[in-house]
Scaffold this motif. Structure first.
Motif, PDB file in Angstrom:
ATOM      1  N   ARG A 103       0.845  -1.194   0.000  1.00 50.49           N
ATOM      2  CA  ARG A 103       0.000   0.000   0.000  1.00 50.49           C
ATOM      3  C   ARG A 103       0.889   1.256   0.000  1.00 50.49           C
ATOM      4  NH1 ARG A 103      -3.297   2.950  -1.576  1.00 50.49           N
ATOM      5  NH2 ARG A 103      -4.843   4.100  -0.361  1.00 50.49           N
ATOM      6  N   LEU A 104       1.927   1.249   0.787  1.00 44.86           N
ATOM      7  CA  LEU A 104       2.832   2.405   0.862  1.00 44.86           C
ATOM      8  C   LEU A 104       3.496   2.665  -0.490  1.00 44.86           C
ATOM      9  CD1 LEU A 104       4.511   1.665   4.307  1.00 44.86           C
ATOM     10  CD2 LEU A 104       2.975   3.560   3.771  1.00 44.86           C
ATOM     11  N   CYS A 105       3.780   1.583  -1.193  1.00 41.24           N
ATOM     12  CA  CYS A 105       4.456   1.719  -2.484  1.00 41.24           C
ATOM     13  C   CYS A 105       3.525   2.293  -3.551  1.00 41.24           C
ATOM     14  CB  CYS A 105       5.011   0.369  -2.920  1.00 41.24           C
ATOM     15  SG  CYS A 105       6.512  -0.059  -2.017  1.00 41.24           S
ATOM     16  N   GLU A 106       2.221   2.302  -3.298  1.00 41.05           N
ATOM     17  CA  GLU A 106       1.299   2.908  -4.251  1.00 41.05           C
ATOM     18  C   GLU A 106       1.375   4.440  -4.201  1.00 41.05           C
ATOM     19  OE1 GLU A 106      -2.590   1.375  -3.441  1.00 41.05           O
ATOM     20  OE2 GLU A 106      -1.920  -0.698  -3.676  1.00 41.05           O
ATOM     21  N   PHE A 107       1.898   4.948  -3.077  1.00 38.77           N
ATOM     22  CA  PHE A 107       2.040   6.406  -2.965  1.00 38.77           C
ATOM     23  C   PHE A 107       3.390   6.826  -3.542  1.00 38.77           C
ATOM     24  CE2 PHE A 107      -0.876   5.268   0.439  1.00 38.77           C
ATOM     25  CZ  PHE A 107      -1.811   6.288   0.415  1.00 38.77           C
ATOM     26  N   PRO A 108       3.453   8.018  -4.173  1.00 41.27           N
ATOM     27  CA  PRO A 108       4.762   8.519  -4.591  1.00 41.27           C
ATOM     28  C   PRO A 108       5.645   8.699  -3.350  1.00 41.27           C
ATOM     29  CG  PRO A 108       2.990  10.065  -5.209  1.00 41.27           C
ATOM     30  CD  PRO A 108       2.361   8.947  -4.456  1.00 41.27           C
ATOM     31  N   ALA A 109       6.941   8.462  -3.509  1.00 39.52           N
ATOM     32  CA  ALA A 109       7.863   8.508  -2.367  1.00 39.52           C
ATOM     33  C   ALA A 109       7.712   9.772  -1.523  1.00 39.52           C
ATOM     34  CB  ALA A 109       9.304   8.373  -2.849  1.00 39.52           C
ATOM     35  N   THR A 110       7.511  10.915  -2.194  1.00 40.70           N
ATOM     36  CA  THR A 110       7.449  12.173  -1.449  1.00 40.70           C
ATOM     37  C   THR A 110       6.207  12.267  -0.568  1.00 40.70           C
ATOM     38  OG1 THR A 110       6.410  13.171  -3.374  1.00 40.70           O
ATOM     39  CG2 THR A 110       8.773  13.511  -3.119  1.00 40.70           C
ATOM     40  N   GLN A 111       5.202  11.440  -0.844  1.00 43.43           N
ATOM     41  CA  GLN A 111       3.990  11.507  -0.020  1.00 43.43           C
ATOM     42  C   GLN A 111       3.960  10.486   1.103  1.00 43.43           C
ATOM     43  OE1 GLN A 111       0.367  11.631  -2.304  1.00 43.43           O
ATOM     44  NE2 GLN A 111       1.181  13.280  -3.573  1.00 43.43           N
ATOM     45  N   ARG A 112       4.866   9.496   1.041  1.00 45.34           N
ATOM     46  CA  ARG A 112       4.848   8.438   2.069  1.00 45.34           C
ATOM     47  C   ARG A 112       5.059   8.973   3.479  1.00 45.34           C
ATOM     48  NH1 ARG A 112       8.698   4.980  -1.501  1.00 45.34           N
ATOM     49  NH2 ARG A 112       7.288   4.709  -3.256  1.00 45.34           N
ATOM     50  N   PRO A 113       5.914   9.990   3.663  1.00 48.32           N
ATOM     51  CA  PRO A 113       6.127  10.468   5.037  1.00 48.32           C
ATOM     52  C   PRO A 113       4.834  10.966   5.694  1.00 48.32           C
ATOM     53  CG  PRO A 113       7.861  11.284   3.612  1.00 48.32           C
ATOM     54  CD  PRO A 113       6.851  10.631   2.722  1.00 48.32           C
ATOM     55  N   THR A 114       3.912  11.508   4.907  1.00 44.93           N
ATOM     56  CA  THR A 114       2.692  12.049   5.513  1.00 44.93           C
ATOM     57  C   THR A 114       1.824  10.943   6.122  1.00 44.93           C
ATOM     58  OG1 THR A 114       1.448  11.891   3.456  1.00 44.93           O
ATOM     59  CG2 THR A 114       2.620  13.941   3.840  1.00 44.93           C
ATOM     60  N   ILE A 115       2.023   9.709   5.650  1.00 42.29           N
ATOM     61  CA  ILE A 115       1.246   8.599   6.209  1.00 42.29           C
ATOM     62  C   ILE A 115       1.619   8.375   7.677  1.00 42.29           C
ATOM     63  CG2 ILE A 115       0.832   6.106   6.033  1.00 42.29           C
ATOM     64  CD1 ILE A 115       1.450   6.616   2.927  1.00 42.29           C
ATOM     65  N   VAL A 116       2.918   8.593   7.978  1.00 48.42           N
ATOM     66  CA  VAL A 116       3.363   8.454   9.368  1.00 48.42           C
ATOM     67  C   VAL A 116       2.622   9.478  10.240  1.00 48.42           C
ATOM     68  CG1 VAL A 116       5.360   8.494  10.910  1.00 48.42           C
ATOM     69  CG2 VAL A 116       5.633   7.683   8.556  1.00 48.42           C
ATOM     70  N   ASP A 117       2.486  10.696   9.726  1.00 52.04           N
ATOM     71  CA  ASP A 117       1.770  11.729  10.480  1.00 52.04           C
ATOM     72  C   ASP A 117       0.293  11.391  10.626  1.00 52.04           C
ATOM     73  OD1 ASP A 117       4.189  13.147  10.532  1.00 52.04           O
ATOM     74  OD2 ASP A 117       3.758  14.044   8.582  1.00 52.04           O
ATOM     75  N   THR A 118      -0.291  10.884   9.544  1.00 52.19           N
ATOM     76  CA  THR A 118      -1.698  10.487   9.611  1.00 52.19           C
ATOM     77  C   THR A 118      -1.904   9.413  10.676  1.00 52.19           C
ATOM     78  OG1 THR A 118      -1.835  10.892   7.245  1.00 52.19           O
ATOM     79  CG2 THR A 118      -3.667   9.682   8.242  1.00 52.19           C
ATOM     80  N   MET A 119      -1.020   8.424  10.690  1.00 49.35           N
ATOM     81  CA  MET A 119      -1.143   7.354  11.684  1.00 49.35           C
ATOM     82  C   MET A 119      -1.069   7.916  13.093  1.00 49.35           C
ATOM     83  SD  MET A 119      -1.711   4.574  10.276  1.00 49.35           S
ATOM     84  CE  MET A 119      -2.264   5.038   8.664  1.00 49.35           C
ATOM     85  N   ARG A 120      -0.145   8.873  13.279  1.00 47.99           N
ATOM     86  CA  ARG A 120       0.038   9.413  14.625  1.00 47.99           C
ATOM     87  C   ARG A 120      -1.116  10.327  15.017  1.00 47.99           C
ATOM     88  NH1 ARG A 120       4.593  12.480  15.678  1.00 47.99           N
ATOM     89  NH2 ARG A 120       4.948  11.624  17.725  1.00 47.99           N
ATOM     90  N   ARG A 121      -1.639  11.089  14.080  1.00 51.52           N
ATOM     91  CA  ARG A 121      -2.682  12.045  14.420  1.00 51.52           C
ATOM     92  C   ARG A 121      -4.064  11.424  14.492  1.00 51.52           C
ATOM     93  NH1 ARG A 121      -1.504  15.812  10.438  1.00 51.52           N
ATOM     94  NH2 ARG A 121       0.524  16.613  10.981  1.00 51.52           N
TER      95      ARG A 121
END
Ligand code: HEC
Length: 93
Positions: free
Chosen positions: A48-66
């Motif tokens: 699933r992470l690989c479906e996102f462009p690399a530059t957008q993957r970091p925001t998933i970490v923030d989404t998980m935390r928030r």
């Protein structure tokens, strides 16, 4: 009180084992940290992470935390390391 040398060596040995175990069980590479923390609530979702462009993957970490309470499992320092790992080093097949 004077401790017999044998008791002291046994205590020392137990201490060394505890420290050694802790050291060995701590994730030390960014990849190990990602694998340990991001599989705490669900399976690792590398595909699933690989479906996102690399530059957008970091925001998933923030989404998980928030939004998904992952801040309790991943502190800010770890989040920085995982964000960078996802953007720069995640291997997608
Ligand atoms: C505290 C629990 C928790 C932790 C830790 C956690 N997640 Fe999640 N994650 C969730 C929940 C809850 C959902 C939404 C429900 C679901 O899809 O299972 C979710 C969903 C996702 C999704 C699916 C999003 C989508 O649009 O399909 C991805 C990808 C994901 N997480 C990646 C990660 C990554 C990367 C990490 C590590 C930085 C992580 N998760 C850590 C709880 C967590």
């Amino acid at each position: 009180m004077k401790w017999p040398i044998r008791t002291l060596s046994i205590l020392g040995l137990i201490g060394a084992l505890i420290v050694g175990y802790h050291w060995a069980s701590c994730p030390r590479t960014p990849e190990a940290l990602f694998k340990a923390r991001c599989s705490a609530c669900h399976e690792l979702r590398t595909e699933r992470l690989c479906e996102f462009p690399a530059t957008q993957r970091p925001t998933i970490v923030d989404t998980m935390r928030r939004l998904h309470e992952a801040a309790e499992v991943i502190d800010e320092e770890e989040a920085v390391i995982i964000r960078r790992y996802l953007e720069e080093s995640l291997v997608c097949h």
